[in-house]
Design an enzyme around this catalytic site. Structure first.
Site, PDB file in Angstrom:
ATOM      1  N   ASN A  10     -43.289  -6.240  -0.657  1.00  0.00           N
ATOM      2  CA  ASN A  10     -44.703  -6.545  -0.451  1.00  0.00           C
ATOM      3  C   ASN A  10     -45.558  -5.640  -1.319  1.00  0.00           C
ATOM      4  O   ASN A  10     -46.764  -5.551  -1.166  1.00  0.00           O
ATOM      5  CB  ASN A  10     -45.089  -6.387   1.030  1.00  0.00           C
ATOM      6  CG  ASN A  10     -44.753  -7.650   1.801  1.00  0.00           C
ATOM      7  OD1 ASN A  10     -44.918  -8.756   1.290  1.00  0.00           O
ATOM      8  ND2 ASN A  10     -44.242  -7.483   3.001  1.00  0.00           N
ATOM      9  N   ASP A  70     -33.392  -1.491  -5.470  1.00  0.00           N
ATOM     10  CA  ASP A  70     -33.339  -0.213  -4.771  1.00  0.00           C
ATOM     11  C   ASP A  70     -33.221   0.874  -5.831  1.00  0.00           C
ATOM     12  O   ASP A  70     -32.524   0.695  -6.832  1.00  0.00           O
ATOM     13  CB  ASP A  70     -32.156  -0.173  -3.807  1.00  0.00           C
ATOM     14  CG  ASP A  70     -32.348   0.899  -2.743  1.00  0.00           C
ATOM     15  OD1 ASP A  70     -33.493   1.135  -2.327  1.00  0.00           O
ATOM     16  OD2 ASP A  70     -31.344   1.515  -2.324  1.00  0.00           O
ATOM     17  N   THR A  71     -33.922   1.973  -5.618  1.00  0.00           N
ATOM     18  CA  THR A  71     -33.980   3.048  -6.616  1.00  0.00           C
ATOM     19  C   THR A  71     -33.617   4.387  -5.998  1.00  0.00           C
ATOM     20  O   THR A  71     -33.916   4.640  -4.833  1.00  0.00           O
ATOM     21  CB  THR A  71     -35.410   3.147  -7.198  1.00  0.00           C
ATOM     22  OG1 THR A  71     -35.704   1.954  -7.904  1.00  0.00           O
ATOM     23  CG2 THR A  71     -35.549   4.323  -8.148  1.00  0.00           C
ATOM     24  N   GLY A 151     -43.639   9.569  -5.335  1.00  0.00           N
ATOM     25  CA  GLY A 151     -42.275  10.083  -5.136  1.00  0.00           C
ATOM     26  C   GLY A 151     -42.031  11.380  -5.880  1.00  0.00           C
ATOM     27  O   GLY A 151     -42.803  12.332  -5.789  1.00  0.00           O
ATOM     28  N   ASP A 153     -42.156  11.937  -9.071  1.00  0.00           N
ATOM     29  CA  ASP A 153     -42.765  11.949 -10.407  1.00  0.00           C
ATOM     30  C   ASP A 153     -43.237  13.330 -10.891  1.00  0.00           C
ATOM     31  O   ASP A 153     -43.054  13.653 -12.070  1.00  0.00           O
ATOM     32  CB  ASP A 153     -43.937  10.964 -10.484  1.00  0.00           C
ATOM     33  CG  ASP A 153     -43.466   9.533 -10.675  1.00  0.00           C
ATOM     34  OD1 ASP A 153     -42.275   9.332 -10.966  1.00  0.00           O
ATOM     35  OD2 ASP A 153     -44.295   8.614 -10.526  1.00  0.00           O
ATOM     36  N   HIS A 178     -36.962   3.534 -15.291  1.00  0.00           N
ATOM     37  CA  HIS A 178     -35.770   2.904 -14.718  1.00  0.00           C
ATOM     38  C   HIS A 178     -36.091   1.491 -14.206  1.00  0.00           C
ATOM     39  O   HIS A 178     -35.385   0.540 -14.496  1.00  0.00           O
ATOM     40  CB  HIS A 178     -35.284   3.786 -13.569  1.00  0.00           C
ATOM     41  CG  HIS A 178     -36.402   4.313 -12.701  1.00  0.00           C
ATOM     42  ND1 HIS A 178     -37.418   5.103 -13.200  1.00  0.00           N
ATOM     43  CD2 HIS A 178     -36.727   4.093 -11.413  1.00  0.00           C
ATOM     44  CE1 HIS A 178     -38.271   5.389 -12.248  1.00  0.00           C
ATOM     45  NE2 HIS A 178     -37.894   4.774 -11.148  1.00  0.00           N
TER      46      HIS A 178
END
Ligand code: IMP
Length: 192
Positions: A10, A70-71, A151, A153, A178
């Site tokens: 979302n 997913d990362t 995150g 970063d 990525h």
């Protein structure tokens, strides 16, 4: 009529990013668009497993072509941790600040600070599964720098740059990240 493809998210930003790469090729639908409000399980122990689990959930419950991603941040000196646990490294609170502090603490005094962000995408097209991967290599610095992004970063400097993702900002990050690399492979496949 354009083919429809559900993106198991979302996150409007992710949708926009994918739409920009894919062009007019397909009509992208979010979870909200298909009225899926469930908390889709993500209980696998790999990035690929989680992406597959999310995409399968949509395919099995809605019978539509779809993909999920997913990362994780994989740190060499920590044998790939936090990896699939990146969002909840410091606990279930999904607190980026706490996650970064924990990582900096774990790496204290360590010389090897090599790391990579890795995104796994699972596409289910006509019932068949396809996996795509995007990686950006770099290193973890010792203190946070920069205010953009999210995150991890502020503590990640991609290879070939002196600035963190949070200093580079989204315009540059989104051309080398990525996620961009994984989405690009997915789009090439869909176009091909
Ligand atoms: P997701 O699979 O995209 O939800 O990412 C899982 C977690 O990995 C996030 O909660 C972040 O902690 C981290 N992460 C993912 N992508 C990035 C990024 O581009 N920069 C920094 N951290 C990220």
């Amino acid at each position: 009529m354009k083919k429809k493809l559900v993106v198991a998210t979302n996150n409007a930003h992710k949708l926009e990013e994918i739409a920009a790469i894919l062009g007019d090729e397909m009509e992208l639908l979010s979870l909200k668009d298909i009225e899926c409000f469930a908390d889709i399980p993500e209980t696998a122990d790999t990035l690929e497993g989680n992406a597959r689990q999310k995409a399968m959930y949509i395919y099995e419950n809605y019978g539509m072509d779809c993909f999920a991603d997913d990362t994780g941040l994989e740190v060499e000196a920590l044998n790939g941790a936090p990896g699939v646990f990146s969002a909840r490294y410091a606990g279930d609170g999904h607190d980026s600040e706490a996650n970064m502090q924990k990582l900096l603490q774990e790496l204290k005094g360590k010389e090897n600070r090599k790391a990579q962000f890795r995104t796994a995408i699972c596409l289910i097209l006509h019932g068949e599964e396809h996996l795509f991967e995007g990686i950006v290599k770099g290193e973890i610095i010792e203190e946070k720098r920069g205010g953009a992004g999210f995150g991890y970063d502020p503590i990640f400097v991609p290879e070939g740059y002196d600035l963190t993702f949070a200093e580079l900002g989204n315009d540059i990050k989104n051309t080398i990240s990525h996620r961009f690399r994984a989405v690009e492979k997915l789009c090439q496949f869909l176009k091909g």
